[in-house]
Structures are given as structure tokens and as C-alpha cells.
Design a protein around this motif. Structure first.
Motif, mmCIF file in Angstrom:
data_model
loop_
_atom_site.group_PDB
_atom_site.id
_atom_site.type_symbol
_atom_site.label_atom_id
_atom_site.label_comp_id
_atom_site.label_asym_id
_atom_site.label_seq_id
_atom_site.Cartn_x
_atom_site.Cartn_y
_atom_site.Cartn_z
ATOM 1 N N ILE A 1 0.731 -1.511 0.043
ATOM 2 C CA ILE A 1 -0.211 -0.222 -0.281
ATOM 3 C C ILE A 1 1.316 1.138 -0.027
ATOM 4 C CG2 ILE A 1 -1.986 1.145 1.753
ATOM 5 C CD1 ILE A 1 -3.049 -1.620 2.392
ATOM 6 N N ALA A 2 0.603 1.847 -0.785
ATOM 7 C CA ALA A 2 1.630 3.165 -1.280
ATOM 8 C C ALA A 2 1.645 4.065 0.097
ATOM 9 C CB ALA A 2 0.827 4.339 -2.071
ATOM 10 N N PRO A 3 3.205 4.208 0.325
ATOM 11 C CA PRO A 3 3.149 4.981 1.985
ATOM 12 C C PRO A 3 2.412 6.269 1.744
ATOM 13 C CG PRO A 3 5.492 5.456 0.267
ATOM 14 C CD PRO A 3 4.102 4.102 -0.462
ATOM 15 N N LEU A 4 2.567 7.333 2.523
ATOM 16 C CA LEU A 4 2.211 8.944 2.656
ATOM 17 C C LEU A 4 3.078 10.037 1.574
ATOM 18 C CD1 LEU A 4 0.873 8.503 6.530
ATOM 19 C CD2 LEU A 4 -0.363 9.304 4.286
ATOM 20 N N LYS A 5 2.022 10.057 1.161
ATOM 21 C CA LYS A 5 2.856 11.597 0.161
ATOM 22 C C LYS A 5 3.851 12.608 1.340
ATOM 23 C CE LYS A 5 0.553 11.395 -3.679
ATOM 24 N NZ LYS A 5 -0.631 11.434 -4.767
ATOM 25 N N GLN A 6 2.949 12.687 2.306
ATOM 26 C CA GLN A 6 3.704 13.454 3.282
ATOM 27 C C GLN A 6 3.253 13.276 4.958
ATOM 28 O OE1 GLN A 6 1.126 16.897 1.975
ATOM 29 N NE2 GLN A 6 3.570 18.315 1.303
ATOM 30 N N PRO A 7 4.434 12.296 5.410
ATOM 31 C CA PRO A 7 3.947 11.561 6.753
ATOM 32 C C PRO A 7 3.283 12.888 7.829
ATOM 33 C CG PRO A 7 5.781 10.451 5.057
ATOM 34 C CD PRO A 7 5.531 11.618 4.612
ATOM 35 N N GLY A 8 3.522 12.990 8.755
ATOM 36 C CA GLY A 8 3.371 13.719 9.942
ATOM 37 C C GLY A 8 1.813 15.643 9.331
ATOM 38 N N THR A 9 1.337 15.377 8.512
ATOM 39 C CA THR A 9 1.080 16.514 8.563
ATOM 40 C C THR A 9 -0.498 16.128 8.248
ATOM 41 O OG1 THR A 9 -0.023 15.814 5.591
ATOM 42 C CG2 THR A 9 2.441 16.983 6.637
ATOM 43 N N GLN A 10 -0.801 15.095 9.224
ATOM 44 C CA GLN A 10 -2.756 14.808 9.257
ATOM 45 C C GLN A 10 -2.704 15.070 10.300
ATOM 46 O OE1 GLN A 10 -3.597 10.724 7.775
ATOM 47 N NE2 GLN A 10 -1.731 10.658 8.234
ATOM 48 N N THR A 11 -4.648 15.821 10.455
ATOM 49 C CA THR A 11 -4.654 16.697 11.831
ATOM 50 C C THR A 11 -6.285 15.466 12.051
ATOM 51 O OG1 THR A 11 -6.191 18.302 10.554
ATOM 52 C CG2 THR A 11 -4.014 18.410 10.934
ATOM 53 N N PHE A 12 -6.079 15.596 13.162
ATOM 54 C CA PHE A 12 -7.153 14.590 13.881
ATOM 55 C C PHE A 12 -7.695 15.995 15.190
ATOM 56 C CE2 PHE A 12 -3.825 11.659 12.945
ATOM 57 C CZ PHE A 12 -4.963 10.922 11.495
ATOM 58 N N SER A 13 -9.254 15.439 15.442
ATOM 59 C CA SER A 13 -9.353 16.171 16.256
ATOM 60 C C SER A 13 -9.590 15.465 17.749
ATOM 61 C CB SER A 13 -11.345 16.445 16.257
ATOM 62 O OG SER A 13 -11.636 14.968 16.415
ATOM 63 N N PRO A 14 -9.447 16.563 18.714
ATOM 64 C CA PRO A 14 -9.059 16.186 19.542
ATOM 65 C C PRO A 14 -9.751 15.283 20.549
ATOM 66 C CG PRO A 14 -8.256 18.326 19.870
ATOM 67 C CD PRO A 14 -9.479 18.352 18.542
ATOM 68 N N GLU A 15 -11.479 15.287 19.762
ATOM 69 C CA GLU A 15 -12.239 13.987 20.525
ATOM 70 C C GLU A 15 -11.435 12.354 20.278
ATOM 71 O OE1 GLU A 15 -14.000 18.056 20.348
ATOM 72 O OE2 GLU A 15 -12.849 17.344 18.965
ATOM 73 N N LYS A 16 -11.254 12.599 18.482
ATOM 74 C CA LYS A 16 -11.035 11.364 18.485
ATOM 75 C C LYS A 16 -9.385 10.865 18.453
ATOM 76 C CE LYS A 16 -12.831 9.713 14.304
ATOM 77 N NZ LYS A 16 -12.701 9.937 12.957
ATOM 78 N N ILE A 17 -8.901 11.959 18.627
ATOM 79 C CA ILE A 17 -7.978 11.756 19.847
ATOM 80 C C ILE A 17 -7.710 11.014 20.630
ATOM 81 C CG2 ILE A 17 -4.769 12.160 20.416
ATOM 82 C CD1 ILE A 17 -5.058 14.355 19.109
ATOM 83 N N GLU A 18 -8.671 11.417 22.014
ATOM 84 C CA GLU A 18 -9.016 11.180 23.103
ATOM 85 C C GLU A 18 -9.680 9.679 23.193
ATOM 86 O OE1 GLU A 18 -9.581 10.465 27.738
ATOM 87 O OE2 GLU A 18 -8.105 11.219 25.806
ATOM 88 N N GLN A 19 -10.378 9.576 22.204
ATOM 89 C CA GLN A 19 -11.714 7.722 22.131
ATOM 90 C C GLN A 19 -10.198 7.303 21.532
ATOM 91 O OE1 GLN A 19 -13.956 8.393 18.598
ATOM 92 N NE2 GLN A 19 -14.567 5.953 19.077
ATOM 93 N N GLY A 20 -9.258 7.742 21.199
ATOM 94 C CA GLY A 20 -8.489 5.898 20.636
ATOM 95 C C GLY A 20 -7.386 6.222 21.792
#
Length: 432
Positions: free
Chosen positions: A31-50
Motif C-alpha cells: 500500500i503506497a506510503p503517505l505522500k506527506q507523513p506527519g501532516t495529518q490532523t485529527f480532532s482532540p475528541e477522536k484522539i482521546e477516543q483512540g
């Protein structure tokens, strides 16, 4: 001679066809690697759920080596065919999962195949993780990819032939992997359904608490959660066939998962200690209660064997007079912390040996390990520590002590050839 050559020739063709066919069937694309690793953003709520889901899945328990940085891998898992080392799951682009897209992460969790198309060994319990919903996998991915990247390359997994051929795992998967989200029983209560989802999915309780067949696949059906082996320790049954002298209650399960201790069953030791510390004790109270509700549905309606008070009183009455070597060893090594009515109250809890499941089981392994090495890392510091007796008691003394406890406290026949077993476990657990 010509016939022999023909047979050999056709045999070679057949072998080549099998090899090519097997390689074709087992092949998985990268599966192709991310083109720009480290640039994804996620909501604080989703991170806390994770984060909560990572606690449930015990990610850090298996992916953190002793003294290593969290989730950087390198924990050695000894199996009969060699040693498997856990991987780095921090978002480092070189040594971790920093290049992984969600599609790559989902494939690993659902099908046990990494981003590059390599099969993962089922020491990574993807047979349970596959049951997790897409939404929860997304939250778990968000949490892991939001953590600090740490560059660390764990040692290479080293297994003997043919177990070092990862493509062969495709056959194992055909037999034991049923990919896809959990289909729960809608006739049950919402709490029961939640408990099933947590227990059978990311919680992967059956990975340790179910027996394995000759191919190391989990046994299901009536043998599901009836006890297994984890890192050389016996993982007790969580269902009605438990050896525990008292039946588990909903409160017992909740208290044990939250604190690592139940007055009616004892202290979490061995691999269960970190599971409580890093996982179960960090879960929301409603999730712990849901797991307890699910486990209670497997318990028997038969009455327990007396009460805790009766079992403790019976055991206490046999401590004195000290007419046997086992009683004297108990008095000198154990009574100060474990006698329910005698001696000062030490720091931490005072577990009852009369209620300790390890003394009631057919295997003495857990009891031997605890006496040899104590409990140096309790699930919670307030539980207190147990000293190791590896250098204080001989194999013969440990065997005498344990058989005394088994006969007098559990009312069971002595474990046969126990001294030899103590010697074996001592050698297996010696620091190298």
C-alpha cells in the motif's frame, strides 16, 4: 533410467507449480506510503477516543520493551519456534508506522498484513482486532499517529524453518481468521453487547484465556475462555469451569479489573499485572462494568463452595501447631503478610491464600513463579510488593511449602514430582 528422469522431471514441475501457486495466492500488494507523513490532523475528541481504545488493546503492554520508550517495540516474545519481537508503532517514518495510511493500518488490524504486504505473525492478535468497528479503528489510528515519533529499530524476529516463511501464514489465516466487524447478539442488553465487543475485539481476552490447538489457533465453542497459557503462565478460565474456590461475582470482576486485586480471588500477577496497569484500570467505569456483565453471562448458577470467611477460618486453624516442615516454612516466609488474623498489617493488601486460585489448579506453574520471583511490579503500587524467594529457599523447600499450602489450604492432593517442576521453572526464569 529414462522413466526415472521423466518422473523426476514431472516431480520438479509439480513442485515448481505448487511454489508459484502458493506465492501467487499468498501475495499481498504494497500500500503506497503517505505522500506527506506527519501532516495529518485529527480532532482532540477522536484522539482521546483512540487513547482509550489503545488502553483497551494493551498496545503499550506488548509494544514497549523493558526500559524502552513507549510503543517503540522490541519486547521479546518467546515461543517454541524462536523469538518474536514487537514492532515500533510510533509515527516515525523510518522505523515506525509514520508512512502508513489508514488503509494500511486497517489492513493490518483486519487481515494481519503490514503496509509493505508482509504477513504479521499472529502473536499480534489481529484475529480479535479484526472485530473492531471502522470508526474505532479510525480513532485508534488517529491516536497512534498523533504521538511523538521515536526512531528505534527492534531486533529482527528469529524463528526456525518453516515458521520463518511469512507467506505460510496465509494458510493459518484461512483456518483461524474470520475478518470483519463483530456481529453482536441484538437480543441481549446494550451493556452485554458492549461487553462482548470490548472483550472479543480490542480487549482480545481470549488470546490468553482460551486454549490453543496444535497449530496454535484458538479453540472456540465450549472451550472459548476456558483457560490458556501466556508467557509461561497459566491464564485461568473466565467461565463456569474456573478452579476458583469462590464463584466470581460482577463486583469481583469490576474490582479486579480496576485495581488488580479482589479480596475473594487475589492479586493480578505475571502478564496480567501490566494488562491491569496499562489497560483495564484506564478504561471508563461503564466499559469495565460492561466487560464484567459479559463475563458474568458465562458463570454457573451453582452455589459457591462456602464463604470467604469459612474458607479463611478453616485455613487459619491449620497453621498452628507447627508440626510439619511445610507449616514452619509458611510461618517463617509467608505468615506475616498472608495470615488473615495474625501479625501486624503490612503495607498493601493481605491476599488470602485460602482463596487463591493458583493453589486449586492442576498446574503448579503460577504458584512456583510467584514464590520464586515475587511480585516486583504490582498492578497498582498501593497493593504492595511481594519479595522473591529464589535465593532464600531451595527447590525442595519451595516444593514442600507449596504442597503444604495446596493440601492444607486448598484441600487438594499434593502436586506430583513438584521439586523437579520447581527446578525446571527456576531454570526457565533465571536471568540470563
Amino acid at each position: 533410467m529414462s522413466k526415472i528422469k521423466k518422473v523426476a522431471g514431472w516431480g520438479a514441475v509439480a513442485v515448481l507449480a505448487i511454489v508459484i501457486g502458493g506465492a501467487t495466492i499468498s501475495w499481498q500488494p504494497e500500500i503506497a506510503p503517505l505522500k506527506q507523513p506527519g501532516t495529518q490532523t485529527f480532532s482532540p475528541e477522536k484522539i482521546e477516543q483512540g487513547r482509550k481504545l489503545a488502553d483497551l488493546g494493551d498496545c503499550a503492554v506488548c509494544h514497549t520493551r523493558s526500559g524502552g520508550e513507549r510503543n517503540t517495540g522490541g519486547l521479546a516474545m518467546e515461543i517454541p519456534f524462536g523469538t518474536i519481537y514487537s514492532t515500533n508503532i510510533t509515527p516515525d517514518v523510518e522505523t515506525g508506522i509514520g508512512k502508513w495510511s489508514f488503509a494500511a493500518f486497517k489492513r493490518a488490524m483486519r487481515h494481519g498484513v503490514d503496509r509493505e504486504g508482509n504477513y504479521l505473525y499472529p502473536a499480534f492478535p489481529y484475529t480479535a482486532f479484526t472485530r473492531t468497528s471502522d470508526a474505532d479503528l479510525e480513532a485508534l489510528y488517529a491516536y497512534l499517529m498523533s504521538q511523538p515519533p521515536v526512531k528505534y529499530s527492534p531486533p529482527e524476529t528469529a524463528l526456525s524453518f518453516p515458521f520463518n516463511i511469512r507467506q505460510g501464514i496465509v494458510t493459518w489465516n484461512w483456518l483461524f481468521l474470520k475478518p470483519g466487524e463483530l456481529k453482536t447478539d441484538s437480543s441481549k442488553s446494550a451493556e452485554w453487547q458492549r461487553g462482548e465487543y470490548l472483550t472479543e475485539g480490542l480487549g482480545h481476552c481470549s488470546a490468553c484465556h482460551s486454549p490453543r490447538n496444535l497449530m496454535f489457533g484458538e479453540k472456540g465453542g465450549k472451550e472459548h475462555l476456558t483457560g490458556g497459557v501466556a508467557e509461561g503462565w497459566t491464564a485461568p478460565s473466565l467461565v463456569a469451569n474456573s478452579d476458583a474456590p469462590l464463584k466470581w461475582t460482577h463486583e469481583d470482576f469490576v474490582t479486579f479489573m480496576r485495581s488488580g486485586y479482589s479480596a475473594n480471588h487475589g492479586v493480578a500477577a505475571g502478564p496480567m499485572g501490566p494488562v491491569v496497569t496499562e489497560g483495564l484500570s484506564q478504561l471508563p467505569a461503564e466499559d469495565v462494568k460492561a466487560i464484567a456483565t459479559y463475563l458474568m453471562s458465562f458463570q454457573s448458577d451453582s452455589a459457591p463452595q462456602g464463604s470467604a470467611a469459612e474458607l479463611n477460618q478453616r485455613a487459619e486453624s491449620k497453621v498452628e501447631p507447627l508440626t510439619s516442615e511445610g507449616a514452619r516454612l509458611f510461618s517463617g516466609s509467608c505468615m506475616a503478610c498472608h495470615a488473615q488474623e495474625k501479625g501486624p498489617q503490612m503495607a498493601g493488601v493481605r491476599p488470602s491464600l485460602a482463596l487463591n486460585t493458583n493453589l486449586f489448579t492442576d498446574s503448579p506453574d503460577n504458584a512456583i513463579r510467584i514464590v520464586l520471583d515475587g511480585i516486583q511490579h504490582p498492578a497498582k503500587a498501593e497493593l504492595g510488593f511481594m519479595p522473591a524467594f529464589r535465593h532464600n529457599l531451595s527447590d525442595a523447600q519451595i516444593a514442600t511449602l507449596l504442597n503444604y499450602l495446596r493440601q492444607e489450604y486448598a484441600g487438594k492432593a499434593a502436586w506430583p514430582d513438584l521439586q523437579h517442576k520447581v527446578s525446571e521453572v527456576r531454570a526457565e526464569t533465571a536471568v540470563k
